[in-house]
Structure formats: structure tokens, C-alpha cells
Design a protein around this motif. Structure first.
Motif, short mmCIF file in Angstrom:
data_model
loop_
_atom_site.label_atom_id
_atom_site.label_comp_id
_atom_site.label_asym_id
_atom_site.label_seq_id
_atom_site.Cartn_x
_atom_site.Cartn_y
_atom_site.Cartn_z
N ALA A 26 -41.03 32.51 48.62
CA ALA A 26 -42.00 31.56 49.17
C ALA A 26 -41.47 31.00 50.49
O ALA A 26 -40.27 31.04 50.76
N THR A 27 -42.37 30.50 51.30
CA THR A 27 -42.01 29.85 52.56
C THR A 27 -42.73 28.51 52.64
O THR A 27 -43.66 28.24 51.88
N THR A 28 -42.32 27.69 53.58
CA THR A 28 -42.96 26.40 53.79
C THR A 28 -44.45 26.60 54.03
O THR A 28 -44.85 27.46 54.81
N GLY A 29 -45.27 25.84 53.34
CA GLY A 29 -46.72 25.94 53.48
C GLY A 29 -47.39 26.91 52.52
O GLY A 29 -48.61 27.00 52.47
N ALA A 30 -46.59 27.65 51.76
CA ALA A 30 -47.15 28.62 50.81
C ALA A 30 -47.91 27.91 49.70
O ALA A 30 -47.52 26.83 49.26
N ALA A 31 -49.00 28.51 49.24
CA ALA A 31 -49.74 27.98 48.09
C ALA A 31 -48.94 28.27 46.83
O ALA A 31 -48.38 29.37 46.67
N MET A 32 -48.88 27.28 45.95
CA MET A 32 -48.10 27.43 44.73
C MET A 32 -48.97 27.11 43.52
O MET A 32 -49.84 26.26 43.58
N ASP A 33 -48.73 27.81 42.42
CA ASP A 33 -49.39 27.52 41.15
C ASP A 33 -48.44 26.68 40.30
O ASP A 33 -47.23 26.98 40.25
N LEU A 34 -48.97 25.65 39.68
CA LEU A 34 -48.17 24.78 38.81
C LEU A 34 -48.72 24.84 37.39
O LEU A 34 -49.93 24.88 37.18
N ARG A 35 -47.82 24.83 36.41
CA ARG A 35 -48.23 24.74 35.02
C ARG A 35 -47.09 24.11 34.23
O ARG A 35 -45.95 24.05 34.69
N VAL A 36 -47.41 23.63 33.06
CA VAL A 36 -46.40 23.02 32.20
C VAL A 36 -46.29 23.88 30.95
O VAL A 36 -47.29 24.22 30.32
N GLU A 37 -45.06 24.26 30.62
CA GLU A 37 -44.77 25.03 29.41
C GLU A 37 -43.61 24.36 28.68
O GLU A 37 -42.54 24.18 29.28
N ASP A 38 -43.83 24.01 27.44
CA ASP A 38 -42.78 23.39 26.62
C ASP A 38 -42.12 22.22 27.34
O ASP A 38 -40.90 22.07 27.34
N GLY A 39 -42.94 21.38 27.99
CA GLY A 39 -42.41 20.20 28.66
C GLY A 39 -41.70 20.48 29.97
O GLY A 39 -41.04 19.60 30.54
N LYS A 40 -41.81 21.70 30.48
CA LYS A 40 -41.15 22.07 31.74
C LYS A 40 -42.20 22.39 32.79
O LYS A 40 -43.23 23.00 32.50
N LEU A 41 -41.95 21.97 34.01
CA LEU A 41 -42.83 22.30 35.12
C LEU A 41 -42.45 23.68 35.64
O LEU A 41 -41.31 23.93 36.01
N ILE A 42 -43.42 24.59 35.65
CA ILE A 42 -43.21 25.95 36.13
C ILE A 42 -43.97 26.09 37.45
O ILE A 42 -45.18 25.87 37.50
N VAL A 43 -43.28 26.45 38.50
CA VAL A 43 -43.87 26.59 39.84
C VAL A 43 -43.70 28.04 40.28
O VAL A 43 -42.57 28.55 40.30
N THR A 44 -44.81 28.70 40.62
CA THR A 44 -44.74 30.09 41.08
C THR A 44 -45.61 30.25 42.32
O THR A 44 -46.62 29.56 42.47
N PRO A 45 -45.24 31.17 43.21
CA PRO A 45 -46.11 31.42 44.36
C PRO A 45 -47.49 31.86 43.88
O PRO A 45 -47.61 32.65 42.95
N ALA A 46 -48.53 31.31 44.49
CA ALA A 46 -49.90 31.66 44.12
C ALA A 46 -50.19 33.09 44.55
O ALA A 46 -49.75 33.53 45.61
N GLU A 47 -50.93 33.80 43.70
CA GLU A 47 -51.33 35.15 44.07
C GLU A 47 -52.41 35.08 45.13
O GLU A 47 -53.27 34.20 45.09
N ARG A 48 -52.36 35.99 46.06
CA ARG A 48 -53.40 36.04 47.09
C ARG A 48 -54.71 36.46 46.46
O ARG A 48 -54.74 37.30 45.58
N VAL A 49 -55.77 35.87 46.94
CA VAL A 49 -57.10 36.28 46.49
C VAL A 49 -57.74 37.09 47.61
O VAL A 49 -57.33 37.02 48.77
N ALA A 50 -58.75 37.83 47.27
CA ALA A 50 -59.36 38.79 48.20
C ALA A 50 -59.76 38.16 49.53
O ALA A 50 -59.67 38.80 50.57
N ARG A 51 -60.20 36.91 49.53
CA ARG A 51 -60.72 36.32 50.76
C ARG A 51 -59.75 35.36 51.43
O ARG A 51 -60.15 34.60 52.31
N ASP A 52 -58.49 35.36 51.03
CA ASP A 52 -57.50 34.51 51.70
C ASP A 52 -57.47 34.82 53.18
O ASP A 52 -57.39 35.97 53.59
N GLY A 53 -57.56 33.80 53.99
CA GLY A 53 -57.44 33.97 55.44
C GLY A 53 -58.74 34.29 56.15
O GLY A 53 -58.78 34.32 57.38
N TRP A 54 -59.83 34.53 55.41
CA TRP A 54 -61.10 34.89 56.05
C TRP A 54 -61.61 33.76 56.94
O TRP A 54 -62.11 34.01 58.03
#
Length: 83
Positions: A26-54
């Protein structure tokens, strides 16, 4: 590695060291997905969607005026069309 939560306006943020961002691709400004699993914050780079940047690409094109060039082009057999 440890970091602290910080007040950022009406929200709370966390400073993520560059080495951690690099480790997950990831880089600064990247979209990130957040979720909670077993009381832990899980942060992953968001997957690009077909119209990103349009929207940005369309705005850039509009700024050049190039999107209007097609208006002068005809379509084969235009004369046969009824409207």
C-alpha cells in the motif's frame, strides 16, 4: 511495532509506518478495507473495482476538450436512419 491512536478532527486515526505499508503493498492515499475479526482490527488494501479512476479520467479529458471531437464524425449510413 507499536503505534498510537490519535484524534484527527472528529475522528480517530493511526499513523502507519512506511515499512508496514510497503509490506502490504500500500501507499499513502490508498483505499483500505477495514473489518473486525475476533476483536482484532484487520486492515487490507481495497481491491480495485472496474470503474476506479473513471471520474478523474473523464475530468481530465473534459479539461482538454477532446471529448467533443467525436461530434463531427458521421456514422456509416446516417442518411438511412430515421429518428
Amino acid at each position: 511495532m507499536r503505534t498510537s491512536l490519535r484524534k484527527m478532527g472528529n475522528s480517530t486515526g493511526m499513523i502507519v509506518p512506511r515499512s508496514i505499508l510497503g509490506a502490504i503493498g500500500a501507499t499513502t492515499g490508498a483505499a483500505m478495507d477495514l473489518r473486525v475479526e475476533d476483536g482484532k482490527l484487520i486492515v487490507t488494501p481495497a481491491e480495485r473495482v472496474a470503474r476506479d479512476g473513471w471520474a478523474e479520467a473523464a475530468a481530465g479529458l473534459a479539461a482538454t476538450g477532446e471529448e467533443l471531437e467525436w461530434l463531427g464524425l458521421g456514422v456509416a449510413d446516417d442518411a438511412k436512419l430515421t429518428w
